[in-house]
Design a protein around this motif. Structure first.
Motif, PDB file in Angstrom:
ATOM      1  N   ALA A  76      19.977  13.928  -5.957  1.00  0.00           N
ATOM      2  CA  ALA A  76      21.132  13.101  -6.300  1.00  0.00           C
ATOM      3  C   ALA A  76      20.816  11.616  -6.125  1.00  0.00           C
ATOM      4  CB  ALA A  76      22.323  13.498  -5.433  1.00  0.00           C
ATOM      5  N   PHE A  77      20.152  11.262  -5.022  1.00  0.00           N
ATOM      6  CA  PHE A  77      19.794   9.856  -4.807  1.00  0.00           C
ATOM      7  C   PHE A  77      18.767   9.388  -5.836  1.00  0.00           C
ATOM      8  CE2 PHE A  77      21.694  10.251  -0.532  1.00  0.00           C
ATOM      9  CZ  PHE A  77      22.396   9.056  -0.504  1.00  0.00           C
ATOM     10  N   ASP A  78      17.809  10.263  -6.190  1.00  0.00           N
ATOM     11  CA  ASP A  78      16.830   9.896  -7.217  1.00  0.00           C
ATOM     12  C   ASP A  78      17.522   9.619  -8.546  1.00  0.00           C
ATOM     13  OD1 ASP A  78      14.712  10.090  -5.493  1.00  0.00           O
ATOM     14  OD2 ASP A  78      14.123  12.119  -6.103  1.00  0.00           O
ATOM     15  N   ARG A  79      18.485  10.456  -8.897  1.00  0.00           N
ATOM     16  CA  ARG A  79      19.193  10.269 -10.169  1.00  0.00           C
ATOM     17  C   ARG A  79      20.030   8.990 -10.149  1.00  0.00           C
ATOM     18  NH1 ARG A  79      22.077  15.567 -12.356  1.00  0.00           N
ATOM     19  NH2 ARG A  79      22.377  14.092 -14.091  1.00  0.00           N
ATOM     20  N   MET A  80      20.647   8.688  -9.015  1.00  0.00           N
ATOM     21  CA  MET A  80      21.405   7.443  -8.916  1.00  0.00           C
ATOM     22  C   MET A  80      20.484   6.238  -9.047  1.00  0.00           C
ATOM     23  SD  MET A  80      24.443   7.965  -6.091  1.00  0.00           S
ATOM     24  CE  MET A  80      23.416   8.667  -4.794  1.00  0.00           C
ATOM     25  N   ASN A  81      19.288   6.322  -8.433  1.00  0.00           N
ATOM     26  CA  ASN A  81      18.326   5.225  -8.530  1.00  0.00           C
ATOM     27  C   ASN A  81      17.850   5.036  -9.963  1.00  0.00           C
ATOM     28  OD1 ASN A  81      16.425   3.287  -7.114  1.00  0.00           O
ATOM     29  ND2 ASN A  81      14.963   4.594  -8.173  1.00  0.00           N
ATOM     30  N   GLU A  82      17.544   6.168 -10.638  1.00  0.00           N
ATOM     31  CA  GLU A  82      17.092   6.087 -12.030  1.00  0.00           C
ATOM     32  C   GLU A  82      18.178   5.504 -12.926  1.00  0.00           C
ATOM     33  OE1 GLU A  82      15.990  10.044 -12.993  1.00  0.00           O
ATOM     34  OE2 GLU A  82      14.251  10.067 -11.639  1.00  0.00           O
ATOM     35  N   ALA A  83      19.420   5.943 -12.713  1.00  0.00           N
ATOM     36  CA  ALA A  83      20.522   5.429 -13.523  1.00  0.00           C
ATOM     37  C   ALA A  83      20.720   3.936 -13.302  1.00  0.00           C
ATOM     38  CB  ALA A  83      21.809   6.185 -13.190  1.00  0.00           C
ATOM     39  N   THR A  84      20.570   3.502 -12.054  1.00  0.00           N
ATOM     40  CA  THR A  84      20.714   2.081 -11.748  1.00  0.00           C
ATOM     41  C   THR A  84      19.609   1.264 -12.402  1.00  0.00           C
ATOM     42  OG1 THR A  84      21.746   2.621  -9.623  1.00  0.00           O
ATOM     43  CG2 THR A  84      20.879   0.392  -9.875  1.00  0.00           C
ATOM     44  N   GLU A  85      18.355   1.780 -12.332  1.00  0.00           N
ATOM     45  CA  GLU A  85      17.233   1.077 -12.960  1.00  0.00           C
ATOM     46  C   GLU A  85      17.406   1.005 -14.467  1.00  0.00           C
ATOM     47  OE1 GLU A  85      14.641  -0.607 -11.623  1.00  0.00           O
ATOM     48  OE2 GLU A  85      15.764  -0.335  -9.765  1.00  0.00           O
ATOM     49  N   GLU A  86      17.868   2.091 -15.073  1.00  0.00           N
ATOM     50  CA  GLU A  86      18.102   2.096 -16.519  1.00  0.00           C
ATOM     51  C   GLU A  86      19.176   1.089 -16.890  1.00  0.00           C
ATOM     52  OE1 GLU A  86      18.982   6.038 -17.753  1.00  0.00           O
ATOM     53  OE2 GLU A  86      16.959   6.817 -17.305  1.00  0.00           O
ATOM     54  N   LEU A  87      20.219   1.006 -16.065  1.00  0.00           N
ATOM     55  CA  LEU A  87      21.276   0.042 -16.322  1.00  0.00           C
ATOM     56  C   LEU A  87      20.746  -1.378 -16.227  1.00  0.00           C
ATOM     57  CD1 LEU A  87      24.328  -0.399 -16.799  1.00  0.00           C
ATOM     58  CD2 LEU A  87      24.594  -0.450 -14.309  1.00  0.00           C
ATOM     59  N   LYS A  88      19.916  -1.644 -15.201  1.00  0.00           N
ATOM     60  CA  LYS A  88      19.347  -2.976 -15.025  1.00  0.00           C
ATOM     61  C   LYS A  88      18.422  -3.344 -16.177  1.00  0.00           C
ATOM     62  CE  LYS A  88      17.632  -3.681 -10.913  1.00  0.00           C
ATOM     63  NZ  LYS A  88      16.933  -3.346  -9.641  1.00  0.00           N
TER      64      LYS A  88
END
Length: 304
Positions: A76-88
């Protein structure tokens, strides 16, 4: 129906402690104290009414329940990190960090960068340098330029240019020294070395069939660029990639006393974690870098 989740801070503390199996290392990562980590985990255990860690002095291990809980939470934390990086990275605007080998940065990349800035003024490029193997899990770099083979596990790699080696030196060195007609005449001169590529002289001498010269003697310098600067100053002779000393060869501050160029199997690659291919900033830089490298390689071939 509203989600009834434990506090995010408690979940972060548990995930970090479970990953490290250490409250102290989790505390370092999250910029907290070990006692704060312990408090967060105790609060989580009280809320879920399940013991997650076995504590024995400073050593901690996951209970069966903790071991079952951890993989899902880490995912879950990995997916949140990936989503945040994609957003950035979803917009081409912003900064881009590229970690580059020092010599490649100084002698090839930086002189070309004004062209990229002219084409993409909206992208702020940051160049960092080191010669170490890059760990993208610990580095802030979006991509890196490294020298090696075509084997880059877990990374996307784009070949920029291959390499060849030929000894170069200052013409002033030969004006005041013995003639340098054959490789055996190298015995009269100091050899310069890049300590990160200690076998370069050995390989070149072996390729030309010269066995009377000790390939390890001479002055050791930290980078190829320092070794090249030493050659320009007349300290000795250095094996170099003629593509990276093109300005000095054209200006005559360096010359090639021998005609033989040793082809090298390895090359310079742009590398980054697979999955970053479509980030607009990185894609713009990659397309530009490959275009410039292809143009440069064509120029080199036309001169041969």
């Amino acid at each position: 129906m509203p989600r009834r989740l434990p506090p995010l801070n408690a979940l972060r503390a548990f995930e970090a402690a479970a990953r490290h199996l250490s409250f102290a290392r989790a505390a370092d990562e999250l910029h907290l104290t070990p006692s704060a980590i312990s408090h967060q985990i105790k609060s989580l255990e009280d809320q879920v009414r399940v013991k997650l860690f076995q504590r024995s002095g400073r050593k901690v291990t996951l209970t069966d329940a903790g071991a079952r809980y951890y993989p899902a939470l880490r995912q879950a934390f990995d997916r949140m990190n990936e989503a945040t990086e994609e957003l950035k990275q979803s917009d081409v605007l912003g900064s881009l960090t590229i970690n580059v080998l020092p010599t490649f940065a100084i002698r090839w990349l930086v002189p070309q960068l004004s062209d990229f800035q002219r084409r993409h003024p909206e992208i702020e490029v940051r160049i960092t340098t080191n010669v170490e193997t890059i760990d993208f899990n610990r580095s802030e770099a979006d991509a890196a330029v490294r020298f090696g083979s075509d084997n880059w596990p877990g990374l996307t790699a784009r070949l920029l240019m291959t390499e060849e080696i030929v000894p170069v030196c200052s013409p002033k060195l030969l004006e005041k020294g013995p003639p340098l007609r054959t490789p055996a005449d190298l015995k009269h001169y100091q050899l310069l070395h890049d300590v990160n590529r200690p076998d370069t002289w050995r390989r070149w001498l072996l390729a030309v069939g010269e066995t009377s010269i000790d390939p390890d003697r001479g002055l050791k310098l930290e980078t190829t660029n320092l070794a090249v600067q030493g050659a320009i100053q007349g300290l000795g002779i250095v094996p170099a990639n003629p593509s990276l000393v093109k300005p000095e060869l054209e200006a005559g501050t360096l010359i090639e006393p021998f005609a033989y160029h040793l082809p090298v199997e390895n090359g310079y690659y742009l590398v980054y974690p697979t999955g970053r291919e479509q980030r607009p900033r990185l894609k713009a830089f990659e397309d530009w870098l490959i275009e410039m490298a292809q143009r440069f390689n064509t120029e080199v071939i036309s001169r041969i």
